[in-house]
Design an enzyme around this catalytic site. Structure first.
Site, mmCIF file in Angstrom:
data_model
loop_
_atom_site.group_PDB
_atom_site.id
_atom_site.type_symbol
_atom_site.label_atom_id
_atom_site.label_comp_id
_atom_site.label_asym_id
_atom_site.label_seq_id
_atom_site.Cartn_x
_atom_site.Cartn_y
_atom_site.Cartn_z
ATOM 1 N N TYR A 149 0.887 -1.361 0.164
ATOM 2 C CA TYR A 149 -0.213 -0.075 0.080
ATOM 3 C C TYR A 149 0.758 1.387 -0.054
ATOM 4 O O TYR A 149 0.288 2.281 -0.692
ATOM 5 C CB TYR A 149 -1.007 0.017 1.114
ATOM 6 C CG TYR A 149 -2.010 0.962 1.222
ATOM 7 C CD1 TYR A 149 -3.208 1.021 0.790
ATOM 8 C CD2 TYR A 149 -1.666 2.541 1.649
ATOM 9 C CE1 TYR A 149 -4.207 1.813 0.332
ATOM 10 C CE2 TYR A 149 -2.734 3.538 1.406
ATOM 11 C CZ TYR A 149 -3.816 3.038 0.869
ATOM 12 O OH TYR A 149 -4.621 4.261 0.769
ATOM 13 N N PHE A 185 -7.843 21.505 -24.249
ATOM 14 C CA PHE A 185 -8.206 20.219 -24.426
ATOM 15 C C PHE A 185 -9.352 20.029 -23.320
ATOM 16 O O PHE A 185 -9.511 20.688 -22.514
ATOM 17 C CB PHE A 185 -7.014 19.399 -23.962
ATOM 18 C CG PHE A 185 -7.179 17.723 -24.252
ATOM 19 C CD1 PHE A 185 -7.214 17.515 -25.429
ATOM 20 C CD2 PHE A 185 -7.328 17.136 -23.133
ATOM 21 C CE1 PHE A 185 -7.622 16.213 -25.603
ATOM 22 C CE2 PHE A 185 -7.998 15.635 -23.161
ATOM 23 C CZ PHE A 185 -8.016 15.170 -24.497
ATOM 24 N N THR A 186 -10.040 19.151 -23.812
ATOM 25 C CA THR A 186 -11.478 18.943 -23.198
ATOM 26 C C THR A 186 -11.234 18.607 -21.727
ATOM 27 O O THR A 186 -12.020 19.562 -20.799
ATOM 28 C CB THR A 186 -11.861 17.518 -23.831
ATOM 29 O OG1 THR A 186 -10.999 16.671 -23.708
ATOM 30 C CG2 THR A 186 -12.540 17.680 -25.043
ATOM 31 N N ASP A 219 1.116 20.611 -20.233
ATOM 32 C CA ASP A 219 0.743 19.169 -20.336
ATOM 33 C C ASP A 219 1.526 18.332 -21.364
ATOM 34 O O ASP A 219 1.992 18.616 -22.649
ATOM 35 C CB ASP A 219 -0.482 19.295 -21.174
ATOM 36 C CG ASP A 219 -1.401 18.153 -21.546
ATOM 37 O OD1 ASP A 219 -0.783 16.906 -21.459
ATOM 38 O OD2 ASP A 219 -2.599 18.294 -21.644
ATOM 39 N N LYS A 264 -0.568 7.747 -23.216
ATOM 40 C CA LYS A 264 -0.331 8.134 -24.431
ATOM 41 C C LYS A 264 1.257 7.808 -24.739
ATOM 42 O O LYS A 264 1.603 6.676 -25.195
ATOM 43 C CB LYS A 264 -0.565 9.659 -24.794
ATOM 44 C CG LYS A 264 -1.677 10.083 -24.074
ATOM 45 C CD LYS A 264 -3.227 9.802 -24.833
ATOM 46 C CE LYS A 264 -4.414 10.242 -23.930
ATOM 47 N NZ LYS A 264 -4.787 11.666 -23.530
ATOM 48 N N ARG A 284 -14.005 15.592 -33.341
ATOM 49 C CA ARG A 284 -13.329 16.574 -32.769
ATOM 50 C C ARG A 284 -13.684 17.766 -33.315
ATOM 51 O O ARG A 284 -13.033 18.564 -34.217
ATOM 52 C CB ARG A 284 -11.572 16.379 -32.840
ATOM 53 C CG ARG A 284 -11.075 15.121 -32.037
ATOM 54 C CD ARG A 284 -10.749 15.702 -30.640
ATOM 55 N NE ARG A 284 -11.898 15.151 -29.612
ATOM 56 C CZ ARG A 284 -11.746 14.943 -28.345
ATOM 57 N NH1 ARG A 284 -10.506 14.720 -27.987
ATOM 58 N NH2 ARG A 284 -12.358 14.568 -27.520
ATOM 59 N N PHE A 314 -19.343 14.817 -25.426
ATOM 60 C CA PHE A 314 -19.044 14.045 -26.740
ATOM 61 C C PHE A 314 -18.712 12.388 -26.060
ATOM 62 O O PHE A 314 -19.119 11.599 -27.178
ATOM 63 C CB PHE A 314 -17.602 14.680 -27.369
ATOM 64 C CG PHE A 314 -16.485 14.514 -26.241
ATOM 65 C CD1 PHE A 314 -16.136 15.804 -25.616
ATOM 66 C CD2 PHE A 314 -15.475 13.524 -26.339
ATOM 67 C CE1 PHE A 314 -15.104 15.637 -24.588
ATOM 68 C CE2 PHE A 314 -14.589 13.296 -25.275
ATOM 69 C CZ PHE A 314 -14.398 14.671 -24.544
HETATM 70 C C1 LIG Z 1 -5.787 12.366 -22.855
HETATM 71 C C2 LIG Z 1 -5.195 13.647 -22.828
HETATM 72 C C3 LIG Z 1 -5.512 14.223 -21.366
HETATM 73 C C4 LIG Z 1 -6.255 13.557 -20.163
HETATM 74 O O1 LIG Z 1 -5.659 12.397 -19.874
HETATM 75 P P1 LIG Z 1 -6.378 11.129 -19.344
HETATM 76 O O2 LIG Z 1 -5.501 10.057 -19.013
HETATM 77 O O3 LIG Z 1 -7.388 10.741 -20.672
HETATM 78 O O4 LIG Z 1 -7.303 11.388 -18.371
HETATM 79 C C5 LIG Z 1 -4.789 15.847 -21.024
HETATM 80 N N1 LIG Z 1 -4.304 16.169 -22.162
HETATM 81 C C6 LIG Z 1 -4.056 15.827 -23.313
HETATM 82 C C7 LIG Z 1 -3.516 16.598 -24.267
HETATM 83 C C8 LIG Z 1 -4.668 14.445 -23.768
HETATM 84 O O5 LIG Z 1 -4.441 14.076 -24.967
#
Ligand SMILES: *Cc1c(COP(=O)(O)O)cnc(C)c1O
Length: 476
Positions: free
Chosen positions: A91, A143-144, A234, A277, A401, A468
């Site tokens: 943990y 970004f969303t 980011d 990613k 998008r 979306f």
């Molecule tokens: C996917 C993404 C996020 C959010 O990350 P999650 O792992 O999906 O929560 C933030 N910024 C960018 C540019 C992304 O592509």
């Protein structure tokens, strides 16, 4: 592929170049396969109707080639799978956390690391730590999930990306750059004390995976420093961004992706990361900062929302796979083949005259839905329609998008109306072959050739947040 400006970069620099065509291939071979299902048109008609014409609501079993996202869809290496067996599921104080922390420090250069379950967990923490109601957060296109967390803390996002980013045909090597005059204007208008940080994304997803130059981050950092404003990154696709700097920016051709990544991060105060990613894992994320004060706040909130500060929602084995993935993501030959595959698909589409966003970005090909359906009003959701048509044609799953992703204006309640109305064909890392790319390109061409007379959609269910993902539609 003769029309792309980037041909040379995807070719390994071998003596073969002197003798005409010499192909290149991925720096890996396949050890395990996962069968995928081919469906009939009839089955797809039923599936897309049941999914409310939203590709997010399709069952993955009904999908043939899944280009919905590059998020969490990578194939892990044998080393990463071996790492999964070394999970220390304590943990507290898991040894995998310390391995992960050391690799983030080594490859990104930040001091303090807070693991999270994925990127939005880290966005939540940084937004909560830094934003007060009434604050303004300038950034290079929204970004969303990033914007959603900034708004949930009472902040307002302001776009300061260069104008060229909103033009799908404009050729610019660093279309993700921040416009310094726009940023200065936001500071003049609101005052530095209302701006907790500038939100900079490496390769701007919503602009088509467009990179930011080293020159730009240096200049943004200098401007922020003059006003005492922090700069947070980011870093989700920052390793891909580093590849573009290596390819296009003077002085970086002989630096490695790893060196460029670290230099870029050195101009920022911290970063949030969706490890799903770049980092070649199926789940994971982190926040890393240089300020101990920000770390103290974030590492306190993480125990409320994610988990203890030495796992943050990840299993020990997930942290181990991620620590190894960070090493693999910066290998130059990996990045060359990853982006090379995206360009292969884009090159075919361009050759056939299909309208896509230029230049081709890092993680995806973006189809310009407005030019597939020039007569269709934006209120009839051209990109949503195109994604559904592509699925119907061949069982290929893509993502909208455009106006659906852009959501509604918090003040007026009207749709946000982005200039870009795009469908994203996102390429998972190390998953599909060149033959899958051929099939995809042929399907897109078939949909483009048959576009005349296609009906748009009507939204029949609209969730309040990030619509979306779950909105439902019917054919008009
Ligand atoms: C996917 C993404 C996020 C959010 O990350 P999650 O792992 O999906 O929560 C933030 N910024 C960018 C540019 C992304 O592509």
């Amino acid at each position: 592929m003769g029309t792309t400006m980037n041909d040379d970069a995807v070719q390994p620099k071998t003596m073969g170049q002197q003798f005409g065509r010499r192909s290149w291939a991925e720096p890996w071979k396949i050890k395990m396969v996962e069968p995928i299902k081919m469906t009939t048109r009839e089955e797809r008609e039923r599936a897309i109707r049941e999914a409310g014409f939203n590709t997010f609501l399709l069952k993955s079993e009904d999908v043939y080639i899944d280009l919905l996202t590059d998020s969490g869809t990578s194939a892990m290496s044998d080393r990463q799978w071996a790492g999964m067996m070394l999970g220390d599921e304590a943990y507290a104080g898991s040894r995998n956390f310390y391995h992960l922390e050391a690799n983030i420090q080594k490859y990104y250069g930040y001091k303090y690391v807070v693991p999270t379950h994925q990127g939005r967990g880290a966005e939540h923490l940084i937004s909560r730590a830094l934003i007060e109601p009434g604050d303004v957060i300038p950034g290079n296109m929204y970004f969303t999930t990033t914007r959603a967390h900034q708004e949930l803390q009472g902040g307002a996002f302001v776009d300061v990306i260069i104008d060229e980013a909103h033009d799908p045909q404009y050729e610019h090597p660093f279309k993700g750059n921040i416009d310094l005059d726009k940023l200065q204007a936001v500071i003049d208008k609101h005052g530095a004390e209302k701006i907790p940080y500038v939100s900079l994304a490496g390769t701007v997803n919503m602009a088509g995976g467009q990179p930011v130059s080293m020159e730009n981050v240096r200049a943004v950092k200098a401007l922020c420093d003059r006003h005492g404003i922090a700069l947070y990154l980011d870093a989700t696709r920052m390793a891909e961004n580093a590849f573009f700097i290596q390819e296009r920016e003077a002085g970086y051709a002989n630096k490695s992706v790893a060196e460029i990544l670290k230099e870029f991060c050195s101009y920022t105060d911290g970063a949030w990361m969706s490890a799903k990613k770049d980092s070649l894992v199926n789940i994971g994320g982190w926040l890393a900062v240089n300020s101990q004060e920000v770390y103290d706040i974030a590492s306190n909130w993480v125990v409320v929302f994610e988990g203890l500060h030495t796992y943050g929602g990840m299993a020990g084995r997930d942290m181990e796979a991620l620590a190894i993935g960070i090493e693999e993501q910066v290998q130059d030959d990996h990045m060359r083949s990853r982006i090379g595959q995206v360009r292969y698909l884009g090159g075919l589409l361009e050759e056939w005259g299909i309208p896509i966003v230029r230049p081709i970005g890092g993680h995806a090909i973006f189809l310009d839905a407005k030019r597939f359906y020039p007569e269709m009003p934006q209120d009839e959701f051209p990109a949503q329609t195109l994604a559904a048509e592509l699925y119907l044609d061949s069982g290929i799953r893509a993502m909208e998008r455009g106006i659906v992703s852009a959501g509604r204006n918090a003040a007026t309640g009207d749709h946000n109306r982005p200039k870009l109305e795009l469908v994203r064909l996102t390429i998972p890392r190390r998953v599909y072959t060149q033959a899958h790319m051929d099939v995809t390109a042929e399907a897109v061409k078939a949909v483009y050739d048959g576009a005349a007379g296609t009906c748009g959609l009507r939204m029949v269910y609209e969730p309040k947040y990030l619509r979306f993902f779950q909105a439902r539609f019917e054919r008009l």
